[in-house]
Design a protein around this motif. Structure first.
Motif, short mmCIF file in Angstrom:
data_model
loop_
_atom_site.label_atom_id
_atom_site.label_comp_id
_atom_site.label_asym_id
_atom_site.label_seq_id
_atom_site.Cartn_x
_atom_site.Cartn_y
_atom_site.Cartn_z
N ASN A 122 0.83 -1.20 0.00
CA ASN A 122 0.00 0.00 0.00
C ASN A 122 0.87 1.25 0.00
O ASN A 122 2.10 1.20 0.13
N ARG A 123 0.24 2.37 -0.14
CA ARG A 123 0.94 3.65 -0.31
C ARG A 123 1.79 4.00 0.91
O ARG A 123 2.92 4.47 0.79
N THR A 124 1.29 3.75 2.10
CA THR A 124 2.01 4.08 3.32
C THR A 124 3.30 3.27 3.44
O THR A 124 4.34 3.79 3.84
N THR A 125 3.24 2.00 3.09
CA THR A 125 4.41 1.15 3.16
C THR A 125 5.49 1.62 2.19
O THR A 125 6.67 1.63 2.53
N ILE A 126 5.08 2.01 1.01
CA ILE A 126 6.04 2.47 0.01
C ILE A 126 6.68 3.78 0.45
O ILE A 126 7.90 3.98 0.31
N LEU A 127 5.89 4.67 1.02
CA LEU A 127 6.46 5.93 1.51
C LEU A 127 7.39 5.70 2.70
O LEU A 127 8.41 6.39 2.85
N LEU A 128 7.07 4.74 3.55
CA LEU A 128 7.95 4.40 4.66
C LEU A 128 9.27 3.84 4.14
O LEU A 128 10.34 4.17 4.66
N LEU A 129 9.22 3.03 3.11
CA LEU A 129 10.43 2.50 2.50
C LEU A 129 11.28 3.63 1.93
O LEU A 129 12.51 3.64 2.10
N ALA A 130 10.65 4.60 1.29
CA ALA A 130 11.38 5.74 0.75
C ALA A 130 12.05 6.53 1.87
O ALA A 130 13.21 6.96 1.74
N LEU A 131 11.35 6.73 2.98
CA LEU A 131 11.91 7.45 4.11
C LEU A 131 13.11 6.70 4.69
O LEU A 131 14.14 7.31 5.00
N LEU A 132 13.00 5.40 4.81
CA LEU A 132 14.11 4.61 5.34
C LEU A 132 15.33 4.67 4.42
O LEU A 132 16.47 4.74 4.88
N LEU A 133 15.09 4.65 3.11
CA LEU A 133 16.20 4.77 2.17
C LEU A 133 16.90 6.12 2.32
O LEU A 133 18.13 6.19 2.30
N LEU A 134 16.12 7.17 2.49
CA LEU A 134 16.70 8.49 2.68
C LEU A 134 17.48 8.58 3.99
O LEU A 134 18.55 9.18 4.05
N LEU A 135 16.92 8.00 5.05
CA LEU A 135 17.59 8.04 6.34
C LEU A 135 18.87 7.22 6.35
O LEU A 135 19.83 7.56 7.04
N LEU A 136 18.92 6.14 5.59
CA LEU A 136 20.13 5.33 5.50
C LEU A 136 21.20 5.99 4.63
O LEU A 136 22.39 5.74 4.81
N ALA A 137 20.78 6.82 3.70
CA ALA A 137 21.72 7.42 2.77
C ALA A 137 22.65 8.41 3.46
O ALA A 137 23.84 8.48 3.13
N TYR A 138 22.16 9.17 4.41
CA TYR A 138 22.99 10.21 5.03
C TYR A 138 24.15 9.66 5.85
O TYR A 138 25.29 10.10 5.67
N PRO A 139 23.93 8.70 6.75
CA PRO A 139 25.11 8.16 7.45
C PRO A 139 26.05 7.39 6.52
O PRO A 139 27.26 7.42 6.70
N ALA A 140 25.49 6.74 5.52
CA ALA A 140 26.35 6.01 4.58
C ALA A 140 27.23 6.98 3.79
O ALA A 140 28.40 6.71 3.55
N ALA A 141 26.67 8.11 3.39
CA ALA A 141 27.46 9.10 2.67
C ALA A 141 28.54 9.68 3.58
O ALA A 141 29.68 9.90 3.14
N SER A 142 28.21 9.90 4.82
CA SER A 142 29.19 10.44 5.76
C SER A 142 30.34 9.44 5.98
O SER A 142 31.51 9.81 5.96
N LEU A 143 29.98 8.19 6.18
CA LEU A 143 31.02 7.17 6.36
C LEU A 143 31.85 6.99 5.10
O LEU A 143 33.05 6.75 5.17
N GLY A 144 31.22 7.09 3.96
CA GLY A 144 31.94 6.93 2.70
C GLY A 144 32.92 8.05 2.44
O GLY A 144 34.04 7.82 1.97
#
Length: 65
Positions: free
Chosen positions: A2-24
Motif C-alpha cells: 500500500n501507499r504508506t508502506t512504500i512511503l515508509l520504504l522511501a523514508l528509510l532509504l533516505l535516512l540510511l543514505a545520510y550516514p552512509a554518505a558520511s562514512l563513505g
C-alpha cells in the motif's frame, strides 16, 4: 504494497543514505559514497512516482464505482 508502506520504504532509504554518505566520504571508500548517492536518488524518486501512479489507481476505482 500500500501507499504508506512504500512511503515508509522511501523514508528509510533516505535516512540510511545520510550516514552512509558520511562514512563513505570520511573513510575514503568511494563505493560507499556511490551507494549512498544511489539510495538518496532512489528514496527521492519514489514519492513523485507514487503520486503519478496513485492517480491512475484512484481513477480506475472511481470508474468501477
Amino acid at each position: 504494497m500500500n501507499r504508506t508502506t512504500i512511503l515508509l520504504l522511501a523514508l528509510l532509504l533516505l535516512l540510511l543514505a545520510y550516514p552512509a554518505a558520511s562514512l563513505g566520504t570520511e573513510g575514503g571508500t568511494p563505493w560507499l559514497t556511490g551507494a549512498a548517492l544511489a539510495l538518496l536518488a532512489l528514496g527521492g524518486v519514489i514519492p513523485p512516482l507514487l503520486r503519478f501512479t496513485a492517480r491512475d489507481d484512484q481513477d480506475e476505482q472511481k470508474e468501477d464505482a
